[in-house]
Design a protein around this motif. Structure first.
Motif, PDB file in Angstrom:
ATOM      1  N   ASP A 166      39.332 -12.580  46.172  1.00 29.93           N
ATOM      2  CA  ASP A 166      39.144 -11.195  46.616  1.00 29.93           C
ATOM      3  C   ASP A 166      38.086 -11.157  47.701  1.00 29.93           C
ATOM      4  OD1 ASP A 166      39.054  -8.483  46.878  1.00 29.93           O
ATOM      5  OD2 ASP A 166      37.788  -8.171  45.114  1.00 29.93           O
ATOM      6  N   GLN A 167      38.485 -10.747  48.882  1.00 35.67           N
ATOM      7  CA  GLN A 167      37.549 -10.718  50.001  1.00 35.67           C
ATOM      8  C   GLN A 167      37.035  -9.315  50.295  1.00 35.67           C
ATOM      9  OE1 GLN A 167      39.610 -12.566  53.256  1.00 35.67           O
ATOM     10  NE2 GLN A 167      39.489 -14.604  52.359  1.00 35.67           N
ATOM     11  N   GLY A 168      37.352  -8.364  49.424  1.00 32.64           N
ATOM     12  CA  GLY A 168      36.933  -6.995  49.690  1.00 32.64           C
ATOM     13  C   GLY A 168      35.800  -6.507  48.817  1.00 32.64           C
ATOM     14  N   GLY A 169      35.327  -7.341  47.903  1.00 28.98           N
ATOM     15  CA  GLY A 169      34.236  -6.939  47.036  1.00 28.98           C
ATOM     16  C   GLY A 169      34.633  -5.942  45.963  1.00 28.98           C
ATOM     17  N   THR A 170      35.916  -5.792  45.680  1.00 29.84           N
ATOM     18  CA  THR A 170      36.381  -4.846  44.667  1.00 29.84           C
ATOM     19  C   THR A 170      36.458  -5.518  43.306  1.00 29.84           C
ATOM     20  OG1 THR A 170      38.677  -5.404  45.194  1.00 29.84           O
ATOM     21  CG2 THR A 170      37.707  -3.527  46.344  1.00 29.84           C
ATOM     22  N   SER A 171      36.500  -4.718  42.256  1.00 19.77           N
ATOM     23  CA  SER A 171      36.631  -5.247  40.916  1.00 19.77           C
ATOM     24  C   SER A 171      38.106  -5.453  40.576  1.00 19.77           C
ATOM     25  CB  SER A 171      35.995  -4.291  39.900  1.00 19.77           C
ATOM     26  OG  SER A 171      36.639  -3.033  39.923  1.00 19.77           O
ATOM     27  N   VAL A 172      38.375  -6.429  39.730  1.00 14.91           N
ATOM     28  CA  VAL A 172      39.748  -6.778  39.363  1.00 14.91           C
ATOM     29  C   VAL A 172      39.858  -6.799  37.847  1.00 14.91           C
ATOM     30  CG1 VAL A 172      41.607  -8.453  39.589  1.00 14.91           C
ATOM     31  CG2 VAL A 172      39.933  -8.206  41.429  1.00 14.91           C
ATOM     32  N   THR A 173      40.869  -6.137  37.315  1.00 14.32           N
ATOM     33  CA  THR A 173      41.179  -6.214  35.893  1.00 14.32           C
ATOM     34  C   THR A 173      42.507  -6.928  35.710  1.00 14.32           C
ATOM     35  OG1 THR A 173      42.290  -4.052  35.892  1.00 14.32           O
ATOM     36  CG2 THR A 173      39.935  -4.093  35.393  1.00 14.32           C
ATOM     37  N   TRP A 174      42.670  -7.590  34.587  1.00 17.89           N
ATOM     38  CA  TRP A 174      43.875  -8.385  34.329  1.00 17.89           C
ATOM     39  C   TRP A 174      44.392  -8.094  32.927  1.00 17.89           C
ATOM     40  CZ3 TRP A 174      44.772 -11.957  30.481  1.00 17.89           C
ATOM     41  CH2 TRP A 174      45.927 -12.741  30.621  1.00 17.89           C
ATOM     42  N   GLU A 175      45.693  -7.883  32.814  1.00 25.84           N
ATOM     43  CA  GLU A 175      46.316  -7.648  31.522  1.00 25.84           C
ATOM     44  C   GLU A 175      47.639  -8.400  31.446  1.00 25.84           C
ATOM     45  OE1 GLU A 175      45.264  -6.107  28.877  1.00 25.84           O
ATOM     46  OE2 GLU A 175      43.426  -5.250  29.743  1.00 25.84           O
ATOM     47  N   PRO A 176      47.871  -9.151  30.341  1.00 28.09           N
ATOM     48  CA  PRO A 176      49.187  -9.784  30.175  1.00 28.09           C
ATOM     49  C   PRO A 176      50.201  -8.774  29.646  1.00 28.09           C
ATOM     50  CG  PRO A 176      47.764 -10.339  28.335  1.00 28.09           C
ATOM     51  CD  PRO A 176      46.930  -9.494  29.269  1.00 28.09           C
ATOM     52  N   ARG A 177      51.410  -8.842  30.149  1.00 26.64           N
ATOM     53  CA  ARG A 177      52.488  -7.952  29.711  1.00 26.64           C
ATOM     54  C   ARG A 177      53.723  -8.780  29.395  1.00 26.64           C
ATOM     55  NH1 ARG A 177      49.526  -3.404  28.872  1.00 26.64           N
ATOM     56  NH2 ARG A 177      48.465  -2.703  30.763  1.00 26.64           N
ATOM     57  N   ILE A 178      54.391  -8.439  28.306  1.00 27.70           N
ATOM     58  CA  ILE A 178      55.642  -9.100  27.941  1.00 27.70           C
ATOM     59  C   ILE A 178      56.732  -8.033  27.848  1.00 27.70           C
ATOM     60  CG2 ILE A 178      56.875 -10.451  26.200  1.00 27.70           C
ATOM     61  CD1 ILE A 178      54.208 -11.701  25.422  1.00 27.70           C
ATOM     62  N   TYR A 179      57.761  -8.196  28.673  1.00 30.00           N
ATOM     63  CA  TYR A 179      58.892  -7.286  28.676  1.00 30.00           C
ATOM     64  C   TYR A 179      60.146  -8.105  28.359  1.00 30.00           C
ATOM     65  CZ  TYR A 179      55.533  -4.510  31.381  1.00 30.00           C
ATOM     66  OH  TYR A 179      54.409  -3.847  31.822  1.00 30.00           O
ATOM     67  N   GLY A 180      60.486  -8.184  27.076  1.00 31.81           N
ATOM     68  CA  GLY A 180      61.657  -8.978  26.694  1.00 31.81           C
ATOM     69  C   GLY A 180      61.459 -10.440  27.035  1.00 31.81           C
ATOM     70  N   GLU A 181      62.232 -10.936  27.993  1.00 32.10           N
ATOM     71  CA  GLU A 181      62.138 -12.338  28.398  1.00 32.10           C
ATOM     72  C   GLU A 181      61.331 -12.505  29.689  1.00 32.10           C
ATOM     73  OE1 GLU A 181      66.294 -14.019  26.500  1.00 32.10           O
ATOM     74  OE2 GLU A 181      66.348 -13.168  28.511  1.00 32.10           O
ATOM     75  N   LYS A 182      60.571 -11.487  30.039  1.00 33.61           N
ATOM     76  CA  LYS A 182      59.681 -11.550  31.188  1.00 33.61           C
ATOM     77  C   LYS A 182      58.234 -11.586  30.706  1.00 33.61           C
ATOM     78  CE  LYS A 182      62.736  -8.735  34.104  1.00 33.61           C
ATOM     79  NZ  LYS A 182      62.813  -7.509  34.938  1.00 33.61           N
ATOM     80  N   PHE A 183      57.458 -12.505  31.251  1.00 32.55           N
ATOM     81  CA  PHE A 183      56.056 -12.631  30.930  1.00 32.55           C
ATOM     82  C   PHE A 183      55.275 -12.369  32.211  1.00 32.55           C
ATOM     83  CE2 PHE A 183      52.686 -15.626  28.883  1.00 32.55           C
ATOM     84  CZ  PHE A 183      51.831 -14.550  28.799  1.00 32.55           C
ATOM     85  N   THR A 184      54.581 -11.255  32.270  1.00 38.73           N
ATOM     86  CA  THR A 184      53.979 -10.788  33.504  1.00 38.73           C
ATOM     87  C   THR A 184      52.476 -10.664  33.381  1.00 38.73           C
ATOM     88  OG1 THR A 184      55.968  -9.562  34.122  1.00 38.73           O
ATOM     89  CG2 THR A 184      53.926  -8.898  35.183  1.00 38.73           C
ATOM     90  N   SER A 185      51.792 -11.026  34.442  1.00 39.28           N
ATOM     91  CA  SER A 185      50.362 -10.782  34.560  1.00 39.28           C
ATOM     92  C   SER A 185      50.179  -9.555  35.458  1.00 39.28           C
ATOM     93  CB  SER A 185      49.661 -11.994  35.169  1.00 39.28           C
ATOM     94  OG  SER A 185      48.300 -11.705  35.414  1.00 39.28           O
ATOM     95  N   GLU A 186      49.534  -8.524  34.935  1.00 43.70           N
ATOM     96  CA  GLU A 186      49.297  -7.298  35.688  1.00 43.70           C
ATOM     97  C   GLU A 186      47.849  -7.285  36.166  1.00 43.70           C
ATOM     98  OE1 GLU A 186      49.020  -2.560  34.765  1.00 43.70           O
ATOM     99  OE2 GLU A 186      50.777  -3.642  33.978  1.00 43.70           O
ATOM    100  N   MET A 187      47.661  -7.343  37.468  1.00 51.00           N
ATOM    101  CA  MET A 187      46.319  -7.368  38.054  1.00 51.00           C
ATOM    102  C   MET A 187      46.099  -6.103  38.844  1.00 51.00           C
ATOM    103  SD  MET A 187      46.632 -11.342  39.224  1.00 51.00           S
ATOM    104  CE  MET A 187      48.419 -11.200  39.305  1.00 51.00           C
ATOM    105  N   THR A 188      44.947  -5.477  38.630  1.00 49.61           N
ATOM    106  CA  THR A 188      44.628  -4.207  39.291  1.00 49.61           C
ATOM    107  C   THR A 188      43.304  -4.325  40.031  1.00 49.61           C
ATOM    108  OG1 THR A 188      45.781  -2.996  37.534  1.00 49.61           O
ATOM    109  CG2 THR A 188      44.319  -1.738  38.985  1.00 49.61           C
ATOM    110  N   TRP A 189      43.348  -4.001  41.320  1.00 50.50           N
ATOM    111  CA  TRP A 189      42.143  -3.953  42.149  1.00 50.50           C
ATOM    112  C   TRP A 189      41.718  -2.506  42.288  1.00 50.50           C
ATOM    113  CZ3 TRP A 189      45.627  -7.729  42.414  1.00 50.50           C
ATOM    114  CH2 TRP A 189      45.183  -9.046  42.649  1.00 50.50           C
ATOM    115  N   MET A 190      40.440  -2.248  42.047  1.00 50.02           N
ATOM    116  CA  MET A 190      39.898  -0.896  42.126  1.00 50.02           C
ATOM    117  C   MET A 190      38.991  -0.759  43.358  1.00 50.02           C
ATOM    118  SD  MET A 190      41.256   0.621  39.531  1.00 50.02           S
ATOM    119  CE  MET A 190      40.244   2.079  39.344  1.00 50.02           C
TER     120      MET A 190
END
Length: 256
Positions: A232-256
Motif C-alpha cells: 500500500d503506497q497511499g498510507g491507508t488502512s487495510v482490513t482483511w476478511e476470508p469469505r467462503i461462497y460454496g466452492e469459492k474461497f475469497t479474500s476480501e480486502m478493504t482499503w479505507m
C-alpha cells in the motif's frame, strides 16, 4: 534443472519483480486494444492471450469475468468423463479471479465507461499484461492493471500482480480475490455445462488459502494454494476478511 538455478531465479524474482515484469520491445508484444461485449470476440481474445508452461495453461480472460467470458485453467493430463459423451480436459479451479468494488458498484467493463483498455501478451517472457481505465457513473476514475504469468522452472507456480490507482478521489475500495472451484466445462449443446469436480477440503490462514477438489469419475485430486502480499503506497488502512461462497474461497480486502 538444478536446485541452485531455481533458487537463483526465485531470489531474483522476490528481490526485483518489477524489472523482470517490464515489457519487452514492441516486436515481442501481441496487443489488443478496446473492449467488445460480443461473447465470440471476447472468447477468441481469451484464447489468443493464453499463457502456459506445458504443464498448466490459463486462458487470457479478464479478471472480473464480464458476461460471455469463458475463463479457465487446464492441467496437462487431467481428463474426466462424468456426464460428457467422452473424456475431456477438465477445467480446473482458478486463482486469477479479481473483482474491484467502489461505492457498492463492481468496477468492470460492462458496468462502467471504459476510457481505455488494453491487453498485451509479452511473447518473449510469457507474461500477460492488462490495463483498464474506468469512469464510474458518479464521475470517479480508477485504473485497474494486472500482470500474470506461470513459471517455467517451477511448473506448478503462478504469479499475479494487481495494481489499483484511484485518480480523482479518495475513499473505500474493496477487492475480492481468491480460489474459485465453481468451474464448469462447456458442453456440446448451446448453454450446456458439465461439472467434473466436487469439493474435498478448504483451509485458510491469515495470508494463505487452500482449496482441494476431486474429479467425479476418476477421483483425481487437484489442489490450489495461494498467498498474497499487500503493498500500500497511499498510507491507508487495510482490513482483511476470508469469505467462503460454496466452492469459492475469497479474500476480501478493504482499503479505507
Amino acid at each position: 534443472m538444478n536446485t541452485q538455478s531455481d533458487d537463483v531465479r526465485d531470489n531474483r524474482f522476490r528481490e526485483d519483480p518489477v524489472s523482470l515484469l517490464d515489457l519487452s520491445p514492441k516486436r515481442w508484444l501481441l496487443r489488443r486494444s478496446g473492449y467488445s461485449s460480443r461473447p465470440k470476440r471476447l472468447q477468441v481474445n481469451e484464447t489468443l492471450m493464453t499463457i502456459g508452461n506445458g504443464y498448466l495453461n490459463i486462458r487470457g480472460s479478464l479478471e472480473e469475468l464480464p458476461p460471455g467470458s469463458y475463463r479457465g485453467m487446464y492441467i496437462n493430463g487431467i481428463y474426466d468423463g462424468s456426464e460428457a459423451d467422452v473424456e475431456e480436459l477438465v477445467k480446473c479451479p482458478v486463482w486469477t479471479d479479481v473483482s474491484l468494488w467502489i461505492d457498492g458498484l463492481k468496477v468492470s467493463l460492462p458496468d462502467c465507461k471504459v476510457i481505455r483498455h488494453e491487453q498485451m501478451l509479452d511473447m518473449r517472457k510469457g507474461i500477460l499484461h492488462r490495463k483498464s481505465r474506468f469512469r464510474l457513473p458518479n464521475g470517479k476514475i480508477v485504473t485497474f492493471a494486472t500482470t500474470k504469468l506461470v513459471f517455467l522452472h517451477k511448473v506448478h507456480w503462478g504469479y499475479m500482480r494487481v495494481k489499483i490507482v484511484p485518480e480523482n478521489f479518495s475513499g473505500k475500495i474493496r477487492v475480492l480475490s481468491g480460489l474459485n472451484g465453481d468451474v464448469l466445462n462447456r458442453g456440446f449443446f448451446p448453454g450446456e455445462q458439465l461439472k467434473h469436480l466436487h469439493l474435498e477440503r478448504i483451509e485458510r490462514g491469515r495470508d494463505l488459502m487452500y482449496l482441494e477438489m476431486k474429479t467425479r469419475e476418476h477421483g483425481i485430486r487437484i489442489s490450489n494454494a495461494a498467498s498474497w502480499r499487500i503493498v500500500d503506497q497511499g498510507g491507508t488502512s487495510v482490513t482483511w476478511e476470508p469469505r467462503i461462497y460454496g466452492e469459492k474461497f475469497t479474500s476480501e480486502m478493504t482499503w479505507m
